[in-house]
Design a protein around this motif. Structure first.
Motif, short mmCIF file in Angstrom:
data_model
loop_
_atom_site.label_atom_id
_atom_site.label_comp_id
_atom_site.label_asym_id
_atom_site.label_seq_id
_atom_site.Cartn_x
_atom_site.Cartn_y
_atom_site.Cartn_z
N PHE A 59 6.57 0.79 -5.02
CA PHE A 59 6.62 1.83 -6.20
C PHE A 59 5.72 1.56 -7.41
O PHE A 59 4.97 2.33 -7.95
CB PHE A 59 8.19 1.81 -6.70
N ILE A 60 5.62 0.11 -7.74
CA ILE A 60 4.87 -0.29 -8.72
C ILE A 60 3.52 0.06 -8.31
O ILE A 60 2.63 0.34 -9.25
CB ILE A 60 4.93 -1.84 -9.07
N PHE A 61 3.14 -0.15 -7.23
CA PHE A 61 1.59 0.22 -6.96
C PHE A 61 1.32 1.76 -6.99
O PHE A 61 0.22 2.05 -7.39
CB PHE A 61 1.33 -0.27 -5.36
N ALA A 62 2.26 2.44 -6.61
CA ALA A 62 2.10 4.01 -6.77
C ALA A 62 1.93 4.32 -8.26
O ALA A 62 1.11 5.22 -8.57
CB ALA A 62 3.29 4.60 -6.16
N VAL A 63 2.67 3.51 -9.21
CA VAL A 63 2.51 3.90 -10.58
C VAL A 63 0.97 3.54 -11.00
O VAL A 63 0.33 4.49 -11.59
CB VAL A 63 3.55 3.15 -11.29
N VAL A 64 0.62 2.47 -10.59
CA VAL A 64 -0.79 2.04 -10.94
C VAL A 64 -1.86 3.09 -10.26
O VAL A 64 -2.78 3.35 -11.15
CB VAL A 64 -1.05 0.69 -10.28
N LEU A 65 -1.74 3.51 -9.23
CA LEU A 65 -2.53 4.41 -8.50
C LEU A 65 -2.68 5.64 -9.34
O LEU A 65 -3.63 6.31 -9.37
CB LEU A 65 -2.30 4.78 -7.03
N ILE A 66 -1.37 6.18 -9.40
CA ILE A 66 -1.44 7.51 -10.28
C ILE A 66 -2.01 7.34 -11.48
O ILE A 66 -2.46 8.10 -12.13
CB ILE A 66 0.27 7.94 -10.32
N PHE A 67 -1.75 6.02 -12.44
CA PHE A 67 -2.24 5.95 -13.67
C PHE A 67 -3.87 5.97 -13.52
O PHE A 67 -4.56 6.93 -14.44
CB PHE A 67 -1.79 4.51 -14.30
N ILE A 122 -6.98 7.99 -3.73
CA ILE A 122 -5.96 6.94 -4.21
C ILE A 122 -4.54 8.04 -4.30
O ILE A 122 -3.59 7.41 -4.42
CB ILE A 122 -6.42 6.54 -5.64
N SER A 123 -4.72 9.27 -4.55
CA SER A 123 -3.65 9.97 -4.77
C SER A 123 -2.70 10.16 -3.35
O SER A 123 -1.65 10.04 -3.25
CB SER A 123 -4.06 11.51 -5.08
N PHE A 124 -3.44 10.19 -2.25
CA PHE A 124 -2.97 10.25 -1.02
C PHE A 124 -2.43 8.52 -0.93
O PHE A 124 -1.15 8.56 -0.11
CB PHE A 124 -3.97 10.33 -0.07
N MET A 125 -2.92 7.67 -1.19
CA MET A 125 -2.36 6.21 -1.09
C MET A 125 -1.15 6.24 -1.94
O MET A 125 -0.05 5.74 -1.56
CB MET A 125 -3.41 5.09 -1.29
N ALA A 126 -1.00 6.96 -3.39
CA ALA A 126 0.24 6.91 -3.87
C ALA A 126 1.20 7.35 -3.37
O ALA A 126 2.35 6.87 -3.32
CB ALA A 126 -0.12 7.28 -5.18
#
Length: 446
Positions: A108-116, A376-380
């Motif tokens: 979840f934290i990684f998704a936040v970073v990617l979306i940022f 990176i959107s896909f990875m998030a």
């Protein structure tokens, strides 16, 4: 080449996401004083390994479809007396809960970073303007019209087709979908009835009876397949199709209809090139459909009219708003994923919509070819899905371990080994069944 791109993109994305997940377990385990014996990315025979200064063995496995963190644990290891203080099973249940929960939390934290990062770079987007509306569909009955701009779904504001898609997914299973559209500079409230709404292969828009607006295809050629019949017949980019067999062409759809109905049949085509009419003879190749019908193929693609002003824009934020929005969007994805799982369980969404590794690989390849920001959107999205799935209360997943530890916290003593073993067997069977259905669906879509 597409298959290679799909595979490489899938392995890169999966490798990063698995590393993030397992590192969450590893980091919190170390912080809680647990000895980590092995940190592995991939399964099977190690293709590379080394021993760290802390004594942990780091391994890259041959089969890159997961990973694990092997901790010292008295339930499976003979732990000497002097090492019991660093054994996982000897830690307080709250510490064990934190270690197990750290994997999904890391995703979840990684998704936040990617979306940022994605919001800082900016994502090209399209305004959610409706194109065609199919007769006798749910959209037509709700009186949606071409050029309507969707601005809200169930009181949630939407500004592009991506946000519309996520909000519609959230509405699956509801009897009506409340929407607001802008028409002739006036906001209108519309309720789309979903009694006949059946989502197949993720086709949300067409299943409701409408398509997103897109510029009209022209009769001017933008692409010629190097190995197609058009190339062999002498067609060139920028040729303007004028007629097929003396039939004057008025639209691209008319041209496509003639081509598809003319498999292995010679067509006399007239094109406008450099101000003069050229006559070419072409024989469309036969590409049978999945149903076994003949379908002609020419190997050309058209130019499109320009997008209307302001229909294309970039979703981009400054640093502080991007931080806020990255948390909001990640939370929305987490809620949506749990909601989707609930709809699978209740039957609101059919199991034919379940996707497996092949579909994910295709998505990874498409997003990688579309550009870094799409990748990176896909990875998030996959990172959030990985985190949520691991929280499911199946004993072979993190969620199953958390379930046992929470029961232990309430009861004051661990769940018996017999019950845990039965749970692990049930969880493994359930997981293999889900994976089997997903793979079956993937092969069916190829």
């Amino acid at each position: 080449m597409d298959i290679l791109i799909n595979v490489v993109s899938f392995l890169v994305a999966l490798g990063i996401l698995v590393f993030v997940h397992e590192y969450g377990h590893y980091w919190v385990a170390r912080k809680n004083g647990v000895e980590v014996l092995r940190f592995a990315i991939g399964f099977g025979k190690p293709i590379y390994s080394w021993i760290g200064k802390n004594g942990t063995e780091y391994v890259i496995g041959l089969i890159p479809l997961g990973g694990y963190v092997r901790m010292l644990d008295g339930r499976v290891d003979d732990v000497p007396e002097h090492k019991k203080s660093v054994s996982f099973d000897q830690k307080h249940v709250l510490r064990r809960i934190s270690i197990v929960a750290a994997g999904p939390l890391a995703n979840f934290i990684f998704a936040v970073v990617l979306i940022f990062v994605m919001l800082l770079i900016g994502v090209p987007a399209l305004k959610p303007v409706i194109g065609d509306v199919q007769e006798n569909s749910a959209a037509a009955e709700a009186r949606l019209q071409t050029n309507d701009l969707i601005i809200k779904i169930d009181d949630n504001s939407v500004n592009d087709w991506s946000s519309v898609q996520y909000k519609l997914i959230d509405q699956i299973g509801n009897p009506t979908i409340p929407m607001s559209v802008m028409r002739n500079e006036k906001e209108l409230a519309i309720n789309v009835k979903t009694a006949q709404w059946k989502v197949e292969d993720g086709e949300l828009f067409s299943s409701l009876g409408f398509t997103p607006f897109s510029p009209e295809a022209t009769l001017s050629l933008n692409y010629i397949d190097e190995n197609g019949p058009a190339k062999a017949a002498g067609f060139l980019v920028d040729d303007l199709l004028v007629a097929f067999d003396e039939i004057e062409l008025e639209s691209w759809s008319q041209a496509v209809e003639i081509i598809t109905d003319s498999a292995d049949k010679a067509i006399e085509a007239k094109v406008l090139r450099d101000g003069s009419i050229q006559t070419l003879t072409v024989r469309p190749a036969n590409r049978p459909t999945q149903e076994g019908f003949s379908q002609g193929y020419l190997g050309v693609a058209p130019k499109f009219e320009e997008w209307p002003k302001d229909y294309v824009f970039t979703n981009q934020y400054a640093i502080l708003p991007a931080i806020s929005q990255s948390f909001v969007k990640t939370w929305d994805l987490i809620k949506l994923t749990f909601n989707m799982i609930g709809k699978f369980v209740t039957g609101a969404i059919g199991l034919e919509n379940l996707s497996g590794p092949i579909a994910i690989a295709q998505g990874a390849g498409i997003s990688a070819q579309s550009g870094f920001v799409y990748f990176i959107s896909f990875m998030a999205l996959i990172s959030v899905n990985l985190g949520v799935v691991n929280l499911l209360p199946l004993p072979v997943l993190d969620g199953g371990h958390l379930m046992y530890f929470i029961i232990e916290l309430i009861r004051g003593k661990p769940v018996s080994d017999r019950v845990q073993e039965m749970g692990f067997r049930f969880g493994a069977i359930a997981l293999f069944m889900i994976m089997g259905i997903a793979l079956f669906n993937d092969f069916g879509r190829l």
